[in-house]
Structures are given as C-alpha cells and as structure tokens.
Enzyme design. Structure first.
Site, PDB file in Angstrom:
ATOM      1  N   HIS A  79      39.743 -11.950  69.346  1.00  0.00           N
ATOM      2  CA  HIS A  79      40.968 -11.918  70.148  1.00  0.00           C
ATOM      3  C   HIS A  79      41.971 -10.920  69.576  1.00  0.00           C
ATOM      4  CE1 HIS A  79      40.627 -15.830  72.627  1.00  0.00           C
ATOM      5  NE2 HIS A  79      39.439 -15.356  72.334  1.00  0.00           N
ATOM      6  N   TYR A 206      49.884 -20.327  74.805  1.00  0.00           N
ATOM      7  CA  TYR A 206      50.827 -21.272  74.208  1.00  0.00           C
ATOM      8  C   TYR A 206      51.923 -21.488  75.243  1.00  0.00           C
ATOM      9  CZ  TYR A 206      48.654 -20.254  69.636  1.00  0.00           C
ATOM     10  OH  TYR A 206      47.777 -20.110  68.575  1.00  0.00           O
ATOM     11  N   PRO A 297      48.845 -28.398  63.094  1.00  0.00           N
ATOM     12  CA  PRO A 297      47.847 -27.509  63.675  1.00  0.00           C
ATOM     13  C   PRO A 297      48.432 -26.304  64.423  1.00  0.00           C
ATOM     14  CG  PRO A 297      48.130 -29.456  65.041  1.00  0.00           C
ATOM     15  CD  PRO A 297      48.933 -29.680  63.809  1.00  0.00           C
ATOM     16  N   LYS A 301      46.337 -22.774  60.704  1.00  0.00           N
ATOM     17  CA  LYS A 301      46.226 -22.191  59.363  1.00  0.00           C
ATOM     18  C   LYS A 301      45.376 -23.018  58.395  1.00  0.00           C
ATOM     19  CE  LYS A 301      48.612 -18.532  60.061  1.00  0.00           C
ATOM     20  NZ  LYS A 301      47.743 -17.510  60.598  1.00  0.00           N
ATOM     21  N   TYR A 389      50.574 -14.501  61.946  1.00  0.00           N
ATOM     22  CA  TYR A 389      49.608 -15.180  62.821  1.00  0.00           C
ATOM     23  C   TYR A 389      48.177 -14.787  62.441  1.00  0.00           C
ATOM     24  CZ  TYR A 389      47.530 -16.916  67.172  1.00  0.00           C
ATOM     25  OH  TYR A 389      46.770 -17.590  68.089  1.00  0.00           O
TER      26      TYR A 389
HETATM   27  C1  PHB Z   1      42.182 -24.321  68.246  1.00  0.00           C
HETATM   28  O1  PHB Z   1      41.417 -23.599  68.898  1.00  0.00           O
HETATM   29  O2  PHB Z   1      41.833 -25.446  67.855  1.00  0.00           O
HETATM   30  C2  PHB Z   1      43.551 -23.809  67.931  1.00  0.00           C
HETATM   31  C3  PHB Z   1      43.842 -22.480  68.206  1.00  0.00           C
HETATM   32  C4  PHB Z   1      45.117 -21.992  67.946  1.00  0.00           C
HETATM   33  C5  PHB Z   1      46.088 -22.833  67.419  1.00  0.00           C
HETATM   34  C6  PHB Z   1      45.788 -24.154  67.124  1.00  0.00           C
HETATM   35  C7  PHB Z   1      44.512 -24.654  67.380  1.00  0.00           C
HETATM   36  O3  PHB Z   1      47.320 -22.321  67.188  1.00  0.00           O
END
Ligand code: PHB
Ligand code: APR
Length: 395
Positions: A79, A206, A297, A301, A389
């Site tokens: 990504h 998000y 989560p 990280k 990130y």
């Molecule tokens: C996930 O795919 O579990 C995941 C991805 C991005 C995040 C949190 C969890 O910021």
C-alpha cells in the site's frame, strides 16, 4: 501425570512463541546461537490467532533478512496511501509519495506461520508447555522450570527472553521496585470482524464522523478486516451481524449500502490500552514485544514494535556470543525504551485524533478538527505523519 525431573541447558531460553519469540529464535539460529522456545498454547492455536495485519517497510526488511520474506513478497498487498473519510468527505493520504516508504498488508498469523515453517524439523520449540516459572535470574544466567510433554523440566540458561505477551510470566518475575509500568486505558474499544467479503476500496479507509470511528482494512482481495469503535464494556456478541454491517456501512459510506458484506469469520473486542514497562531488562532477563509494551490498535504498531525489539535483542546477543561484546546487551533497554515511547506517542496521537471521548467538549472537538485541517493542508505535517505511519521515523 508429571514424570520425574530433568535438567537441560540452553544459551537463550525464550518464553512465548508469538512473533517476538519466534523471530528472536530464528535470528539467533541464523547467527549460530541456540535457543529453546517454550509456548503454553498449541501450534494450531498460535497459527490461527488473528491479530493486526499492517507491516511497516522496516518490518518487511527484517523478515526478508530472516529468510521468511518469500511468501510475504508474493502474497502481501503493498500500500502506498490510505483514505481519510471525515464526515463523509474523502481525503487521500499518499504516504509513499510523501516519505518514500510503503506498508504491506499481511496478517500477523501469516508471519507466525512463515516463522514456524522456516524452522520445521529444528528442535527446541515446545508447545503446550505448562506452568512456566522463572525460578531465578542472576547476573550470570537464569533458571526456568516448566512441564514439557508431561515431564518436569528445569532449564538453565545464560539469558531469558520474555516474549510472552502482556499477560506473561516474564515481566512478573522482575522484583517489585526494579520495574515501573506506565498505563493508560482509552475510553473506547474496537469491535473487529474478519469477513469473507472484498474490501470496499483497495486502500485502507479511516472514517471519522458523528457516529464514531470505523476502519476498513483487508487481508487479501477476498477477505476484509473491519473495525468499529464502541463504548468500553460492550460485549463482543452484543450486536447482531446485521447491526454490525449496518453500522459499518453508515460510518464508512454514509449509509449508501455499498459496503460489500459476507460471512463473518471472526469477531474480536480490542481494548484501546497503552502500556510501557521500564526498564526492559533485569539482570539476564529481557522483555520483548507485548511483554514490554502494548499500544492501542489505532496505528497498527504492536507487531512492528515487537519485531524491532526482537531484531535488536538478537543483534545484541549475537554480539555477546560471537564477539564477546556486552555493550549492546547492556544498552538494550536504553535504546528500546525510547523507541517504544515513539511508537506509543504516534499510536496515542492517532487514537485521540480519530476518537471522540464520551465526554468530549465542543472545544476538544474543534481542536481535533483543527488537527485534521493541518494534516490535510500542510505538506510538512503530512510528511511527518507519513514517516511515523510507515515506521521510518522510528528506525
Ligand atoms: C488491521 O488490518 O488489522 C489494521 C490496519 C491498520 C490499522 C489498524 C489495524 O491502523
Ligand atoms: N508460558 C509460555 N508461553 C506463554 C506464557 C507462559 N506463561 N504466557 C504467554 N505465553 C505465550 C502466548 O501464548 C503467546 O503465544 O507467549 C506468546 C506471546 O505472543 P504475543 O502475545 O503475540 O506477543 P508478541 O510475540 O510480543 O507479539 C506482539 O502481538 O498482541 C499482538 O499487537 C501485538 O502484534 C503485536 C504482537
């Protein structure tokens, strides 16, 4: 029935066969250092435990160096950006364009499987180990007592690596007064579902709005991972599948009914909690990964921080065994603790940016909005975000 005791010796006794323990053992093996790994669960349980799935570039590089990058390079989805959906408005965060680094979508349990496959046939990995107890830790070594395949076993070792997660025995073995734990529980949780449905969009979304936070992530083009923020105390089964899909659709598409749905394969309730132990070492005992720190989560990280610790400790132990140098071992905590706080800082910052506290004032709400406006209008701000990130800021 437990059979009479035996005593074995290993240079490094690793407690826990999660990503931290398995990677540490693998890196040590590649450097010619033997270890024994003690895991209380079954192999099947460890392989199937679904957790996060976003790998930073640095994590991918460590896994490739460990010789377990082949399937990842074939199957993981690379990504280069994600979408913010703020009250329905779409803004792309092109993190690769901003900082040059990418992230890989690949489930933690796939990493675990690859690490297990890589060591197939190699001795020293024990599942279903009962009653693991750290009997002593001195300036010269340690003693771990446990039951392996019904046999009471005492393991003497030069070093103990506690890779046994947040609830493990490793951290508890440090005497009171030698370790401090810093903890914050955020006033929300994430209800996560793994589903046999394609993602709404190929990039992560998000979504932040009046109804709360939602995240669309994925494990493959056919399997999505979706999360909803929920009040603390909500039970994992409190909502029906229909209610979950409806709420996800409302938060992610504004209720257009366009979110692809499918069978829910797994549900999980993830508390949003932050914890850091200090220091990460006591005599010959070292804390690694979730045993040392946990993050909410929000920024995915946890796994990446665990990999960084395991790599660091593997290098320090190799320095000791191959070159007789102890500086890196002595300095493990001094380097790893600040790096963990960097991970905490970014995880907390994403958490507070994306969630309204239950008692959020209008003032705080406007501040959150102002933080988003800066992030979306300032290249400097967005670049700093992208570096954190993707993890390149912590290396
Ligand atoms: C996930 O795919 O579990 C995941 C991805 C991005 C995040 C949190 C969890 O910021
Ligand atoms: N004896 C033996 N094994 C134990 C014990 C014990 N007393 N206690 C815990 N374990 C095992 C657990 O069963 C688990 O397999 O230790 C392992 C710890 O693994 P994780 O919890 O996955 O921790 P870690 O390897 O540090 O990986 C961190 O996991 O929780 C996620 O978000 C986190 O992605 C991050 C990653």
């Amino acid at each position: 029935m437990t059979s009479p005791g035996r005593t074995l010796h290993t240079p490094v006794c690793i407690i826990g066969a999660g990503p931290s323990g398995l990677l540490l053992s693998r890196l040590l093996r590649l450097n010619g250092v033997d270890s024994v790994v003690l895991e209380r669960r079954t192999r099947d349980h460890v392989e199937k435990r679904v957790r996060a799935g976003l790998l930073e570039q640095g994590t991918v590089e460590v896994l490739r160096d460990a010789g377990v990058g082949e399937r990842l390079d074939r199957e993981a989805l690379v990504h280069e950006g994600f979408e913010w959906r703020l009250d329905g408005a779409v803004h792309r965060m092109p993190f690769t364009e901003l900082c040059g680094a990418s992230v890989w979508m690949y489930g933690q349990q796939e990493v675990v499987k690859d690490l297990l496959d890589a060591r197939d046939g190699e001795p020293g990995l024990h599942f279903g180990v009962e009653d693991v107890r750290i009997a002593s830790v001195t300036a010269d070594g340690g003693r771990v007592v446990c039951t392996i395949d019904g046999q009471l076993t005492e393991l003497t070792c030069d070093f103990i690596a506690a890779c046994d997660g947040f609830h493990g025995v490793g951290r508890q073995a440090v005497p009171a007064g030698e370790l401090v734990g810093h903890e914050v529980t955020h006033p929300f949780a994430w209800l996560g579902v793994l589903t046999a449905a394609p993602p709404l969009s190929p990039e992560l979304i998000y979504a932040v709005g009046d109804r709360g936070f939602a995240l669309q992530s994925m494990r493959s083009p056919q399997v999505s991972r979706l999360y909803l923020s929920v009040p603390p105390g909500e039970g994992v089964d409190d909502r029906s599948d229909e209610q979950i899909w409806r709420e996800l659709d409302l938060r992610l598409t504004g209720g257009q009914g366009t979110l692809p749905t499918g069978r829910i394969l797994e549900r999980v309730m993830v508390p949003l909690r932050s914890f850091v132990a200090e220091p990460f070492q006591y005599r010959r005992l070292f804390l690694v990964g979730d045993a040392a720190h946990i993050v909410p989560p929000s920024a995915a990280k946890g796994l990446n921080m665990a990999v960084a610790d395991a790599r660091h400790l593997a290098e320090a132990l190799t320095d000791w065994y191959a070159h007789g140098r102890r500086e890196a071992l002595d300095g493990y905590s001094a380097t790893a603790v600040p790096r963990a706080w960097q991970g905490q800082q970014f995880s907390a910052s994403m958490t507070t940016l994306m969630h309204a506290a239950p008692d959020e004032s209008v003032f705080d709400r406007r501040l959150r909005r102002a933080r988003f406006e800066r992030l979306l209008s300032s290249t400097a701000e967005a670049t700093a975000f992208a570096e954190q990130y993707t993890g390149i800021a912590r290396r």
